[in-house]
Scaffold this motif. Structure first.
Motif, PDB file in Angstrom:
ATOM      1  N   LEU A 177      59.012   4.898  20.201  1.00 42.85           N
ATOM      2  CA  LEU A 177      59.888   6.049  20.409  1.00 42.85           C
ATOM      3  C   LEU A 177      59.155   7.166  21.127  1.00 42.85           C
ATOM      4  O   LEU A 177      57.973   7.419  20.859  1.00 42.85           O
ATOM      5  CB  LEU A 177      60.366   6.611  19.066  1.00 42.85           C
ATOM      6  CG  LEU A 177      61.260   5.786  18.158  1.00 42.85           C
ATOM      7  CD1 LEU A 177      61.454   6.525  16.839  1.00 42.85           C
ATOM      8  CD2 LEU A 177      62.606   5.515  18.825  1.00 42.85           C
ATOM      9  N   THR A 178      59.852   7.848  22.025  1.00 44.68           N
ATOM     10  CA  THR A 178      59.402   9.154  22.484  1.00 44.68           C
ATOM     11  C   THR A 178      60.582  10.107  22.366  1.00 44.68           C
ATOM     12  O   THR A 178      61.729   9.732  22.602  1.00 44.68           O
ATOM     13  CB  THR A 178      58.886   9.156  23.939  1.00 44.68           C
ATOM     14  OG1 THR A 178      59.928   8.765  24.840  1.00 44.68           O
ATOM     15  CG2 THR A 178      57.689   8.222  24.106  1.00 44.68           C
ATOM     16  N   ALA A 201      57.843  16.813  13.742  1.00 47.27           N
ATOM     17  CA  ALA A 201      57.217  15.545  13.361  1.00 47.27           C
ATOM     18  C   ALA A 201      57.695  15.105  11.986  1.00 47.27           C
ATOM     19  O   ALA A 201      57.990  13.926  11.757  1.00 47.27           O
ATOM     20  CB  ALA A 201      55.698  15.697  13.373  1.00 47.27           C
ATOM     21  N   ARG A 202      57.807  16.045  11.073  1.00 46.83           N
ATOM     22  CA  ARG A 202      58.229  15.708   9.708  1.00 46.83           C
ATOM     23  C   ARG A 202      59.643  15.107   9.697  1.00 46.83           C
ATOM     24  O   ARG A 202      59.898  14.106   9.008  1.00 46.83           O
ATOM     25  CB  ARG A 202      58.169  16.962   8.841  1.00 46.83           C
ATOM     26  CG  ARG A 202      58.532  16.719   7.384  1.00 46.83           C
ATOM     27  CD  ARG A 202      58.332  17.989   6.569  1.00 46.83           C
ATOM     28  NE  ARG A 202      58.621  17.775   5.158  1.00 46.83           N
ATOM     29  CZ  ARG A 202      58.496  18.702   4.222  1.00 46.83           C
ATOM     30  NH1 ARG A 202      58.056  19.904   4.556  1.00 46.83           N
ATOM     31  NH2 ARG A 202      58.787  18.426   2.969  1.00 46.83           N
ATOM     32  N   GLU A 216      52.856   3.468  12.365  1.00 42.93           N
ATOM     33  CA  GLU A 216      51.480   3.060  12.641  1.00 42.93           C
ATOM     34  C   GLU A 216      50.736   4.067  13.510  1.00 42.93           C
ATOM     35  O   GLU A 216      49.509   4.112  13.483  1.00 42.93           O
ATOM     36  CB  GLU A 216      51.471   1.675  13.289  1.00 42.93           C
ATOM     37  CG  GLU A 216      52.028   0.593  12.379  1.00 42.93           C
ATOM     38  CD  GLU A 216      51.557  -0.799  12.745  1.00 42.93           C
ATOM     39  OE1 GLU A 216      51.045  -0.988  13.874  1.00 42.93           O
ATOM     40  OE2 GLU A 216      51.698  -1.704  11.900  1.00 42.93           O
ATOM     41  N   ARG A 217      51.461   4.833  14.294  1.00 46.56           N
ATOM     42  CA  ARG A 217      50.805   5.847  15.125  1.00 46.56           C
ATOM     43  C   ARG A 217      51.829   6.917  15.466  1.00 46.56           C
ATOM     44  O   ARG A 217      52.981   6.619  15.789  1.00 46.56           O
ATOM     45  CB  ARG A 217      50.252   5.226  16.413  1.00 46.56           C
ATOM     46  CG  ARG A 217      49.442   6.197  17.294  1.00 46.56           C
ATOM     47  CD  ARG A 217      48.095   6.509  16.670  1.00 46.56           C
ATOM     48  NE  ARG A 217      47.360   7.540  17.377  1.00 46.56           N
ATOM     49  CZ  ARG A 217      46.543   7.331  18.409  1.00 46.56           C
ATOM     50  NH1 ARG A 217      46.380   6.105  18.877  1.00 46.56           N
ATOM     51  NH2 ARG A 217      45.880   8.313  18.976  1.00 46.56           N
ATOM     52  N   SER A 218      51.406   8.149  15.393  1.00 49.40           N
ATOM     53  CA  SER A 218      52.265   9.255  15.784  1.00 49.40           C
ATOM     54  C   SER A 218      51.401  10.350  16.366  1.00 49.40           C
ATOM     55  O   SER A 218      50.435  10.789  15.736  1.00 49.40           O
ATOM     56  CB  SER A 218      53.064   9.781  14.585  1.00 49.40           C
ATOM     57  OG  SER A 218      53.897  10.858  14.968  1.00 49.40           O
ATOM     58  N   THR A 219      51.722  10.768  17.552  1.00 51.08           N
ATOM     59  CA  THR A 219      50.970  11.833  18.201  1.00 51.08           C
ATOM     60  C   THR A 219      51.860  12.605  19.156  1.00 51.08           C
ATOM     61  O   THR A 219      52.784  12.044  19.753  1.00 51.08           O
ATOM     62  CB  THR A 219      49.759  11.283  18.972  1.00 51.08           C
ATOM     63  OG1 THR A 219      49.056  12.376  19.605  1.00 51.08           O
ATOM     64  CG2 THR A 219      50.178  10.294  20.050  1.00 51.08           C
ATOM     65  N   GLY A 280      54.835  19.044  23.896  1.00 49.33           N
ATOM     66  CA  GLY A 280      56.251  19.062  24.251  1.00 49.33           C
ATOM     67  C   GLY A 280      57.005  17.827  23.827  1.00 49.33           C
ATOM     68  O   GLY A 280      58.222  17.861  23.643  1.00 49.33           O
ATOM     69  N   SER A 281      56.301  16.690  23.668  1.00 47.93           N
ATOM     70  CA  SER A 281      56.923  15.431  23.283  1.00 47.93           C
ATOM     71  C   SER A 281      56.112  14.763  22.186  1.00 47.93           C
ATOM     72  O   SER A 281      54.959  15.139  21.930  1.00 47.93           O
ATOM     73  CB  SER A 281      57.016  14.488  24.490  1.00 47.93           C
ATOM     74  OG  SER A 281      57.848  15.017  25.501  1.00 47.93           O
ATOM     75  N   ARG A 282      56.716  13.762  21.547  1.00 47.63           N
ATOM     76  CA  ARG A 282      56.018  13.000  20.514  1.00 47.63           C
ATOM     77  C   ARG A 282      56.248  11.505  20.748  1.00 47.63           C
ATOM     78  O   ARG A 282      57.352  11.077  21.061  1.00 47.63           O
ATOM     79  CB  ARG A 282      56.482  13.369  19.112  1.00 47.63           C
ATOM     80  CG  ARG A 282      55.792  12.556  17.997  1.00 47.63           C
ATOM     81  CD  ARG A 282      55.930  13.214  16.647  1.00 47.63           C
ATOM     82  NE  ARG A 282      55.099  14.425  16.546  1.00 47.63           N
ATOM     83  CZ  ARG A 282      53.818  14.439  16.135  1.00 47.63           C
ATOM     84  NH1 ARG A 282      53.222  13.294  15.793  1.00 47.63           N
ATOM     85  NH2 ARG A 282      53.150  15.557  16.075  1.00 47.63           N
ATOM     86  N   LEU A 283      55.165  10.750  20.592  1.00 46.67           N
ATOM     87  CA  LEU A 283      55.208   9.282  20.598  1.00 46.67           C
ATOM     88  C   LEU A 283      55.059   8.787  19.175  1.00 46.67           C
ATOM     89  O   LEU A 283      54.161   9.206  18.459  1.00 46.67           O
ATOM     90  CB  LEU A 283      54.053   8.722  21.451  1.00 46.67           C
ATOM     91  CG  LEU A 283      53.771   7.220  21.292  1.00 46.67           C
ATOM     92  CD1 LEU A 283      54.851   6.384  21.973  1.00 46.67           C
ATOM     93  CD2 LEU A 283      52.390   6.861  21.853  1.00 46.67           C
TER      94      LEU A 283
END
Length: 290
Positions: A177-178, A201-202, A216-219, A280-283
Motif C-alpha cells: 500500500l501507498t 500511521a496509527r 511487516e514494514r511501514s515507513t 508526505g506519503s506512507r508505504l
C-alpha cells in the motif's frame, strides 16, 4: 479462484460465466466490467485526468521514485511472487515498471474507470485488465501480491476494500500500500484530487490489522522533501483560483531532477532499515495471516 458477484459462488474457469447462477459480467470496450454502473464516472477521481497523467508520469520525480520504492518492496518482501493484482491501476505506470522487472509474473490490473484502462492496456499489453469496484473484488485466494497505490484515500469504505483484498490474496500473500499521509497536510490539492482523507500511521495500521493482516514494514516517504511540500501546500491552500490536480506535476527539468535525487537518497536510507516518521506519503507492507 473467481467469485460470482451475484451469488457469491467461487469457481475455477477461464471465463467469467458463473456455473451456478449463470451470471456473466458485461464487456465494455473490450474489458470485463464488474461494476459497469461506475465505468464512465461516479466519484473518487476525475476520469479526465488520466490522459494528462499518462503523459506526465514517466518523467515526474514522484512517480519514478514511488515506482522504484514499490519494486524494491516487492523484491524484498515477496521475491517468490508469481501473480500480482494492482487495484486502481490508473494508466498502468506502476504495472509497466513491474512488467519490465518481472516479465514472467502473471500481472492483472483493475480500474473503476474505462478511460484509465485504455491507457493501461496500451502500456502493458501482457497484463490482464478488468473494470472493477475495489469494494467488491471477484476473487478468492487468487494472488500472491496485491498492490493499491494511492487508491484507498479516494474511497469512503476503505475498511471494506482492505477486507476484500485480504480475501483475494493467497495464504501468506502480501499487500503493498501507498497512501498520502498527515491530515495536517490537507490542501486544495487534496480536494482537486478527490481525496476522502489523508492518513495517520496509527489509523492506517489499525485498519490494515483489523482486516486480517500482519504489518511487516511501514515507513513514511517523501520525507526529505516534506518542507518543500508544506510550502507548496500552504501556497495552494490560500489560492482562490481553481487548478487541476496535475498542476504540481509540471516542474522544470532541473527541479525535477533535484527532487528525484533527494528521494533516491531517502530510498537508500529506507532500504538500510530506516523508518521515517514524517513524510508526505506512507508505504505499508502487510502479510495475510494464514
Amino acid at each position: 479462484m473467481k467469485v460470482c458477484l451475484k451469488c457469491a459462488h467461487a469457481f475455477s474457469s477461464d471465463g467469467w460465466g458463473c456455473p451456478v447462477c449463470h451470471y456473466e459480467p458485461a464487456r465494455l470496450n473490450g474489458f470485463d466490467a464488474h461494476a459497469e454502473e461506475f465505468a464512465n464516472g461516479g466519484g473518487g477521481f476525475n476520469p479526465e485526468y488520466f490522459e494528462e497523467l499518462a503523459s506526465l508520469e514517466a518523467a515526474n520525480f514522484w512517480f519514478r521514485a514511488r515506482n522504484e520504492l514499490i519494486l524494491w518492496a516487492l523484491k524484498t518482501y515477496k521475491p517468490d511472487a508469481h501473480s500480482l493484482l494492482e487495484v486502481g491501476c490508473g494508466t498502468g505506470f506502476v504495472l509497466s515498471g513491474i512488467a519490465q522487472k518481472h516479465p514472467q509474473m502473471a500481472l492483472s490490473g483493475s480500474e473503476i474507470f474505462l478511460t484509465g484502462l485504455s491507457h493501461a492496456a496500451a502500456r502493458v499489453p501482457t497484463a490482464q485488465f478488468m473494470q472493477m469496484d475495489a469494494r467488491h473484488v471477484p476473487f478468492f485466494c487468487e494472488f500472491d501480491v496485491i498492490g493499491a497505490f494511492d487508491v484507498l484515500e479516494h474511497i469512503e469504505e476503505d475498511e471494506s476494500v482492505l477486507t476484500q483484498l485480504h480475501k483475494a490474496l493467497k495464504p501468506t500473500g502480501v499487500l503493498l500500500l501507498t497512501v498520502p499521509q498527515h491530515p495536517w497536510l490537507w490542501s486544495a490539492n487534496d480536494d482537486y484530487a478527490c481525496h476522502v482523507r489523508r492518513y495517520t500511521a496509527r489509523e492506517l495500521h489499525k485498519k490494515v490489522t483489523d482486516a486480517g493482516f500482519r504489518i511487516e514494514r511501514s515507513t513514511s516517504f517523501v520525507s526529505l522533501l516534506l518542507p518543500a511540500m508544506m510550502l507548496s501546500r500552504r501556497a495552494s491552500g490560500v489560492k482562490s483560483i481553481e487548478r487541476d490536480v496535475t498542476a504540481e506535476l509540471r516542474l522544470s527539468r532541473t527541479l525535477n531532477n533535484v527532487f528525484l535525487s533527494m528521494m533516491r537518497i531517502e530510498q537508500r536510507l529506507i532500504r538500510s532499515g530506516v523508518n521515517f516518521t514524517l513524510g508526505g506519503s506512507r508505504l505499508v507492507v502487510a502479510r495475510k495471516n494464514a
